[in-house]
Structures are given as C-alpha cells and as structure tokens.
Motif scaffolding. Structure first.
Motif, PDB file in Angstrom:
ATOM      1  N   PRO A  38       0.728  -1.277  -0.084  1.00  0.00           N
ATOM      2  CA  PRO A  38      -0.077   0.019   0.104  1.00  0.00           C
ATOM      3  C   PRO A  38       0.704   1.300  -0.070  1.00  0.00           C
ATOM      4  O   PRO A  38       2.043   1.202   0.543  1.00  0.00           O
ATOM      5  CB  PRO A  38      -0.784  -0.075   1.351  1.00  0.00           C
ATOM      6  N   SER A  39       0.353   2.411  -0.488  1.00  0.00           N
ATOM      7  CA  SER A  39       0.825   3.750  -0.541  1.00  0.00           C
ATOM      8  C   SER A  39      -0.281   4.865  -0.226  1.00  0.00           C
ATOM      9  O   SER A  39      -1.430   4.720  -0.302  1.00  0.00           O
ATOM     10  CB  SER A  39       1.411   3.975  -1.834  1.00  0.00           C
ATOM     11  N   GLY A  40       0.342   5.916   0.588  1.00  0.00           N
ATOM     12  CA  GLY A  40      -0.844   6.979   0.646  1.00  0.00           C
ATOM     13  C   GLY A  40      -0.125   8.210   0.928  1.00  0.00           C
ATOM     14  O   GLY A  40       1.078   8.206   0.780  1.00  0.00           O
ATOM     15  N   LEU A  41      -1.011   9.236   0.692  1.00  0.00           N
ATOM     16  CA  LEU A  41      -0.554  10.749   0.748  1.00  0.00           C
ATOM     17  C   LEU A  41      -1.596  11.581   1.074  1.00  0.00           C
ATOM     18  O   LEU A  41      -2.804  11.345   0.821  1.00  0.00           O
ATOM     19  CB  LEU A  41      -0.138  11.016  -0.576  1.00  0.00           C
ATOM     20  N   THR A  42      -1.331  12.464   2.188  1.00  0.00           N
ATOM     21  CA  THR A  42      -2.198  13.561   2.365  1.00  0.00           C
ATOM     22  C   THR A  42      -2.396  14.584   1.163  1.00  0.00           C
ATOM     23  O   THR A  42      -1.387  15.012   0.757  1.00  0.00           O
ATOM     24  CB  THR A  42      -1.739  14.479   3.738  1.00  0.00           C
ATOM     25  N   VAL A  43      -3.770  14.988   1.031  1.00  0.00           N
ATOM     26  CA  VAL A  43      -3.939  15.786  -0.098  1.00  0.00           C
ATOM     27  C   VAL A  43      -5.075  16.791   0.418  1.00  0.00           C
ATOM     28  O   VAL A  43      -6.008  16.531   0.611  1.00  0.00           O
ATOM     29  CB  VAL A  43      -4.508  14.945  -1.368  1.00  0.00           C
ATOM     30  N   SER A  44      -4.559  18.074   0.081  1.00  0.00           N
ATOM     31  CA  SER A  44      -5.608  19.123   0.473  1.00  0.00           C
ATOM     32  C   SER A  44      -6.036  19.910  -0.818  1.00  0.00           C
ATOM     33  O   SER A  44      -6.732  20.822  -0.540  1.00  0.00           O
ATOM     34  CB  SER A  44      -4.846  19.924   1.449  1.00  0.00           C
ATOM     35  N   SER A  45      -5.505  19.629  -1.837  1.00  0.00           N
ATOM     36  CA  SER A  45      -5.857  20.118  -3.067  1.00  0.00           C
ATOM     37  C   SER A  45      -6.631  19.058  -3.631  1.00  0.00           C
ATOM     38  O   SER A  45      -6.360  18.527  -4.637  1.00  0.00           O
ATOM     39  CB  SER A  45      -4.908  20.498  -3.981  1.00  0.00           C
ATOM     40  N   THR A  46      -8.149  18.899  -3.151  1.00  0.00           N
ATOM     41  CA  THR A  46      -9.007  17.862  -3.605  1.00  0.00           C
ATOM     42  C   THR A  46     -10.186  18.663  -4.280  1.00  0.00           C
ATOM     43  O   THR A  46     -10.640  19.571  -3.770  1.00  0.00           O
ATOM     44  CB  THR A  46      -9.181  16.767  -2.649  1.00  0.00           C
ATOM     45  N   LEU A  47     -10.891  18.138  -5.191  1.00  0.00           N
ATOM     46  CA  LEU A  47     -12.128  18.486  -5.665  1.00  0.00           C
ATOM     47  C   LEU A  47     -12.955  17.231  -6.131  1.00  0.00           C
ATOM     48  O   LEU A  47     -12.326  16.503  -6.800  1.00  0.00           O
ATOM     49  CB  LEU A  47     -11.903  19.491  -7.098  1.00  0.00           C
ATOM     50  N   VAL A  48     -14.173  17.125  -5.708  1.00  0.00           N
ATOM     51  CA  VAL A  48     -15.087  16.267  -6.255  1.00  0.00           C
ATOM     52  C   VAL A  48     -15.950  16.699  -7.125  1.00  0.00           C
ATOM     53  O   VAL A  48     -16.794  17.921  -6.577  1.00  0.00           O
ATOM     54  CB  VAL A  48     -15.754  15.586  -4.939  1.00  0.00           C
ATOM     55  N   ALA A  49     -16.084  16.330  -8.387  1.00  0.00           N
ATOM     56  CA  ALA A  49     -17.380  16.784  -9.265  1.00  0.00           C
ATOM     57  C   ALA A  49     -18.235  15.890  -9.465  1.00  0.00           C
ATOM     58  O   ALA A  49     -17.929  14.617 -10.154  1.00  0.00           O
ATOM     59  CB  ALA A  49     -16.412  17.081 -10.722  1.00  0.00           C
ATOM     60  N   ASP A  50     -19.513  16.140  -9.424  1.00  0.00           N
ATOM     61  CA  ASP A  50     -20.676  15.350  -9.657  1.00  0.00           C
ATOM     62  C   ASP A  50     -20.857  15.366 -11.185  1.00  0.00           C
ATOM     63  O   ASP A  50     -20.507  15.887 -11.916  1.00  0.00           O
ATOM     64  CB  ASP A  50     -21.997  15.753  -9.032  1.00  0.00           C
ATOM     65  N   GLY A  51     -21.597  14.111 -11.545  1.00  0.00           N
ATOM     66  CA  GLY A  51     -21.582  13.985 -13.085  1.00  0.00           C
ATOM     67  C   GLY A  51     -21.890  12.290 -13.020  1.00  0.00           C
ATOM     68  O   GLY A  51     -21.884  11.674 -12.145  1.00  0.00           O
TER      69      GLY A  51
END
Length: 168
Positions: A38-51
C-alpha cells in the motif's frame, strides 16, 4: 527540546509568491489518498465533481511513492479526514515520523482501491483516468467507481498553513 507552535520549516509569507499566498487564503479539505501497495498521501488540493460519472481531482506530487503506486495499480481510494485525524494527516504528509511504515498504526479496512481508515465516515474508490502537469504537481483525475457513506462527520480543513475545523 523545544516544541514549536509553528512549522520551523515553513516559508515566511513575504517569501511566498502572490499565487501561493492567495491559495493559502482558501480553506481546503484534508483528504487521504491511498493505493494498493500500500501507499498513501495527504492531499488538501482535492475537488469532487458530480456527474455521470463522478470524478475526483487532486494535485499530487509526481515524485511521491503514492503516485508510483497509483500509476501501477490504476486505482486509488480518497477519504475525507476529520479533526481527530490530524496526526494521521501529518504522518502521510511526511511531517510526522512513521515507525514501521505509514500503515503500521491504526485500524485499516482493505478495499480493492487501497487501504481506508476503519473509522472513516466516507470514502470513494476511484479508477485513474488522466494526469497532466499543473503548476508544481500533477493534476490527477479519477473516475468515482464506488462511494461508501456512513456517519456524517465534521471535515478537517487546511487554512493558511494550519489545520482547522468547522463550527457546526
């Protein structure tokens, strides 16, 4: 030993570009992106787009182990973090030691998209769609293949270089 209330490695405001200073004035959700490996990263530049389909977009460091894992697996999980997850966020951001590895502490739920914190109130399983250079990072776009919504939680946000939480 002295414990600082501020980040001793932070760039002073006067040395930051105006664009970076503008970005710092926008509150951003703190999320954890994980991939098989496994691998992971904290991300604060995130956008969720509905569609149809829904999409998740994020700015990812192309030199990160996480990007290598996502590139190989073609899928990832995105989990919004809560105020109780501050240490988890710091660990995956590389700001806090992780003896035994990033996933050595805490309880994790294995998913086809990557490990997810067992206590997570929500997470999305995504397939990698595209990536392209964008400023200092890669703009990574994933198609939302699965959404798990449990208890509604208060989000952890990042504002002006610090974590904050919303008043309800």
């Amino acid at each position: 030993m002295t414990i600082h209330s501020t980040d001793p490695f932070a760039v002073p405001d006067e040395d930051k570009s105006p664009v970076r200073r503008l970005r710092g004035r926008l509150a951003s959700p703190v999320t954890l992106w994980t991939a098989p490996g496994p691998s992971g990263l904290t991300v604060s530049s995130t956008l969720v787009a509905d569609g149809d389909p829904g999409r998740v977009l994020g700015l990812i460091d192309e030199e990160s182990d996480f990007w290598d894992a996502v590139s190989q697996a073609g899928r990832f999980a995105m989990t919004p973090l809560t105020p109780a997850d501050r240490q988890l966020a710091d660990r995956f951001a590389g700001l806090m030691p992780a003896p035994g590895g990033l996933f050595a502490t805490g309880q994790w739920r294995e998913t086809p998209y990557g490990p997810v914190p067992a206590h997570a109130g929500a997470w999305a399983g995504c397939t990698l769609d595209t990536s392209r250079p964008c400023g200092w990072a890669l703009l990574v776009e994933g198609v939302v293949a699965s959404v798990q919504l449990d208890a509604a939680t208060v989000p952890l946000v990042h504002f002006r270089g610090r974590y904050a939480e919303l008043d309800r």
